[in-house]
Design a protein around this motif. Structure first.
Motif, PDB file in Angstrom:
ATOM      1  N   THR A   1       0.896  -1.103  -0.149  1.00 49.80           N
ATOM      2  CA  THR A   1       0.048  -0.021  -0.095  1.00 49.80           C
ATOM      3  C   THR A   1       0.972   1.233  -0.111  1.00 49.80           C
ATOM      4  N   THR A   2       1.931   1.343   0.807  1.00 52.66           N
ATOM      5  CA  THR A   2       2.912   2.337   0.558  1.00 52.66           C
ATOM      6  C   THR A   2       3.185   2.736  -0.781  1.00 52.66           C
ATOM      7  N   THR A   3       3.668   1.777  -1.411  1.00 56.38           N
ATOM      8  CA  THR A   3       4.256   1.733  -2.733  1.00 56.38           C
ATOM      9  C   THR A   3       3.327   2.406  -3.777  1.00 56.38           C
ATOM     10  N   LEU A   4       2.061   1.883  -3.605  1.00 51.93           N
ATOM     11  CA  LEU A   4       0.849   2.414  -4.434  1.00 51.93           C
ATOM     12  C   LEU A   4       0.385   3.619  -4.028  1.00 51.93           C
ATOM     13  N   ARG A   5       0.620   4.175  -2.747  1.00 53.04           N
ATOM     14  CA  ARG A   5       0.151   5.493  -2.622  1.00 53.04           C
ATOM     15  C   ARG A   5       1.345   6.561  -2.934  1.00 53.04           C
ATOM     16  N   ILE A   6       2.433   6.156  -2.970  1.00 59.92           N
ATOM     17  CA  ILE A   6       3.331   7.061  -3.758  1.00 59.92           C
ATOM     18  C   ILE A   6       3.274   6.861  -5.068  1.00 59.92           C
ATOM     19  N   VAL A   7       2.905   5.877  -5.751  1.00 61.63           N
ATOM     20  CA  VAL A   7       2.747   6.062  -7.300  1.00 61.63           C
ATOM     21  C   VAL A   7       1.457   7.010  -7.580  1.00 61.63           C
ATOM     22  N   ALA A   8       0.411   6.864  -6.646  1.00 66.95           N
ATOM     23  CA  ALA A   8      -0.678   7.657  -6.781  1.00 66.95           C
ATOM     24  C   ALA A   8      -0.591   9.148  -6.277  1.00 66.95           C
ATOM     25  N   GLY A   9       0.630   9.557  -5.919  1.00 69.03           N
ATOM     26  CA  GLY A   9       0.737  10.820  -5.336  1.00 69.03           C
ATOM     27  C   GLY A   9       0.436  11.165  -4.186  1.00 69.03           C
ATOM     28  N   LEU A  10       0.037  10.162  -3.503  1.00 75.59           N
ATOM     29  CA  LEU A  10      -0.363  10.387  -1.787  1.00 75.59           C
ATOM     30  C   LEU A  10       0.514  10.449  -0.805  1.00 75.59           C
TER      31      LEU A  10
ATOM     32  N   ILE B   1       4.038   7.203 -14.636  1.00 73.65           N
ATOM     33  CA  ILE B   1       2.840   6.836 -15.250  1.00 73.65           C
ATOM     34  C   ILE B   1       2.847   7.008 -16.621  1.00 73.65           C
ATOM     35  N   LEU B   2       3.134   5.999 -17.483  1.00 69.51           N
ATOM     36  CA  LEU B   2       3.165   6.282 -18.925  1.00 69.51           C
ATOM     37  C   LEU B   2       4.293   7.425 -19.374  1.00 69.51           C
ATOM     38  N   GLY B   3       5.275   7.540 -18.578  1.00 71.44           N
ATOM     39  CA  GLY B   3       6.529   8.370 -18.989  1.00 71.44           C
ATOM     40  C   GLY B   3       6.333   9.502 -18.154  1.00 71.44           C
ATOM     41  N   HIS B   4       5.302   9.866 -17.347  1.00 71.62           N
ATOM     42  CA  HIS B   4       5.232  11.042 -16.687  1.00 71.62           C
ATOM     43  C   HIS B   4       5.576  10.855 -15.206  1.00 71.62           C
ATOM     44  N   ASP B   5       6.595  11.639 -14.657  1.00 79.42           N
ATOM     45  CA  ASP B   5       7.032  11.409 -13.271  1.00 79.42           C
ATOM     46  C   ASP B   5       6.187  11.795 -12.492  1.00 79.42           C
ATOM     47  N   VAL B   6       5.699  11.056 -11.461  1.00 80.03           N
ATOM     48  CA  VAL B   6       4.872  11.452 -10.543  1.00 80.03           C
ATOM     49  C   VAL B   6       4.936  12.572  -9.485  1.00 80.03           C
ATOM     50  N   ALA B   7       6.354  12.718  -9.367  1.00 84.07           N
ATOM     51  CA  ALA B   7       6.764  13.776  -8.576  1.00 84.07           C
ATOM     52  C   ALA B   7       7.056  15.123  -9.291  1.00 84.07           C
ATOM     53  N   GLU B   8       7.436  15.072 -10.670  1.00 83.73           N
ATOM     54  CA  GLU B   8       7.772  16.355 -11.406  1.00 83.73           C
ATOM     55  C   GLU B   8       6.712  16.561 -12.361  1.00 83.73           C
ATOM     56  N   GLU B   9       5.693  15.783 -12.528  1.00 86.57           N
ATOM     57  CA  GLU B   9       4.481  16.049 -13.284  1.00 86.57           C
ATOM     58  C   GLU B   9       3.376  15.493 -12.799  1.00 86.57           C
ATOM     59  N   PRO B  10       3.075  15.977 -11.640  1.00 86.93           N
ATOM     60  CA  PRO B  10       2.098  15.156 -10.849  1.00 86.93           C
ATOM     61  C   PRO B  10       0.461  15.545 -11.340  1.00 86.93           C
ATOM     62  N   THR B  11       0.352  16.678 -11.966  1.00 90.00           N
ATOM     63  CA  THR B  11      -1.101  16.816 -12.862  1.00 90.00           C
ATOM     64  C   THR B  11      -1.301  15.905 -13.880  1.00 90.00           C
TER      65      THR B  11
ATOM     66  N   ALA C   1       0.537  13.249 -14.689  1.00 90.88           N
ATOM     67  CA  ALA C   1       0.396  11.726 -14.269  1.00 90.88           C
ATOM     68  C   ALA C   1      -0.768  11.151 -13.676  1.00 90.88           C
ATOM     69  N   LYS C   2      -1.300  12.008 -12.788  1.00 93.73           N
ATOM     70  CA  LYS C   2      -2.693  11.861 -11.981  1.00 93.73           C
ATOM     71  C   LYS C   2      -3.788  11.851 -12.985  1.00 93.73           C
ATOM     72  N   GLN C   3      -3.755  12.430 -14.166  1.00 97.35           N
ATOM     73  CA  GLN C   3      -4.879  12.564 -15.147  1.00 97.35           C
ATOM     74  C   GLN C   3      -5.074  11.101 -15.699  1.00 97.35           C
ATOM     75  N   LEU C   4      -3.872  10.341 -15.942  1.00 99.22           N
ATOM     76  CA  LEU C   4      -3.627   9.152 -16.645  1.00 99.22           C
ATOM     77  C   LEU C   4      -4.161   8.062 -15.646  1.00 99.22           C
ATOM     78  N   LEU C   5      -4.449   8.122 -14.424  1.00100.84           N
ATOM     79  CA  LEU C   5      -4.323   7.275 -13.253  1.00100.84           C
ATOM     80  C   LEU C   5      -5.617   7.428 -12.408  1.00100.84           C
ATOM     81  N   ALA C   6      -6.076   6.070 -12.122  1.00100.63           N
ATOM     82  CA  ALA C   6      -7.222   6.111 -11.087  1.00100.63           C
ATOM     83  C   ALA C   6      -6.685   5.258  -9.681  1.00100.63           C
ATOM     84  N   PHE C   7      -6.892   5.729  -8.714  1.00 97.32           N
ATOM     85  CA  PHE C   7      -6.404   4.981  -7.461  1.00 97.32           C
ATOM     86  C   PHE C   7      -7.699   4.602  -6.432  1.00 97.32           C
TER      87      PHE C   7
END
Length: 254
Positions: free
Chosen positions: A50-59, A69-79, A81-87
């Motif tokens: 869960t810790t790993t997945l929460r990092i991936v989700a930007g939480l 996520i699909l080439g977009h860094d969660v930390a550097e391009e959070p918006t 990356a999150k548009q491509l993701l559902a958690f």
């Protein structure tokens, strides 16, 4: 050399690290999941899933490493990356004073999905998950299973390319669980990516194309069920269930 869109991994985790005090919850973890795969991330309680997945989700913010996520860094391009993701967490937050269509309209608005697109998509999801006949009821009166299905509909309303699901069948009866599994498999057939963590090993065995087993914040085994059988010792050999393999691998590294 340019990379074709299909060659970019859906999820690329590289040397991810997260510590809580003097304990490493995620310890230099690396994982690559291609597009269009149903992938199960399994492990004992406290393994770091869960810790790993929460990092991936930007939480959560990682202490080291990257997640893309699909080439977009969660930390550097959070918006982006999150548009491509559902958690979808195991205990999702819903708004009890809304009705199901209102909740989906609200979530769609957060994702900036136009009403013309969101309304028919919401109806399709509610019908698929057999919630349409309850569209006039307040969410606060829903059962646990109905809430879980509505949360799934909310996760799908912006048509994400990658879905991360943490125990998605919690509170569902057998019929509802089948509906959810069918819906997820349909999305994978359409080229979307599902990352699942669950303690229901039979679900992972039936649905996942590849499985990663995590223990103490590290990946200790990865592959198809047949490949994991080969990685396990002889006691979990040919024909062993995923439960047999899982217990064999995690006990051997305890």
């Amino acid at each position: 050399m340019s990379i074709a869109p299909g060659d970019v991994p859906a999820l690329h985790i590289d040397r991810l690290t997260k510590r809580f005090g003097d304990k490493a919850a995620v310890d230099n973890l690396s994982l690559v999941i291609p597009q269009g795969e149903f992938h199960a991330l399994l492990g004992p309680n406290g393994a770091g899933k869960t810790t790993t997945l929460r990092i991936v989700a930007g939480l959560l913010k990682a202490d080291g490493g990257t997640a893309r996520i699909l080439g977009h860094d969660v930390a550097e391009e959070p918006t982006r990356a999150k548009q491509l993701l559902a958690f979808l967490p195991d205990d999702p937050l819903l708004y009890g004073k809304l009705r199901a269509p209102e909740y989906l309209e609200f979530v769609a608005g957060l994702w900036r999905v136009s009403p013309d697109e969101a309304q028919p998509r919401a109806e399709e999801l509610l019908r698929w998950l057999e919630l349409w006949e309850h569209r006039g009821e307040l969410v606060e009166g829903f059962s646990r299973g109905m809430r879980q299905k509505l949360a799934l509909a909310g996760a799908l309303i912006h048509d994400p390319k990658v879905m991360i699901l943490d125990e998605p069948l919690t509170g569902l009866d057998a019929a509802a669980a089948r509906q959810v599994k069918d819906l997820l498999l349909e999305r994978v057939k359409r080229g979307h990516t599902i990352v699942l963590t669950t303690h229901i090993l039979e679900m992972a065995e039936r649905l996942a194309q590849r499985i990663s087993i995590i223990q103490r914040g590290r990946i200790i085994a990865q592959g198809s069920l047949d490949e994991l059988r080969e990685a396990a010792t002889a006691s979990a050999g040919h024909g062993a269930t995923l439960e047999d393999v899982f217990l064999n691998l995690t006990a051997g590294r305890a």
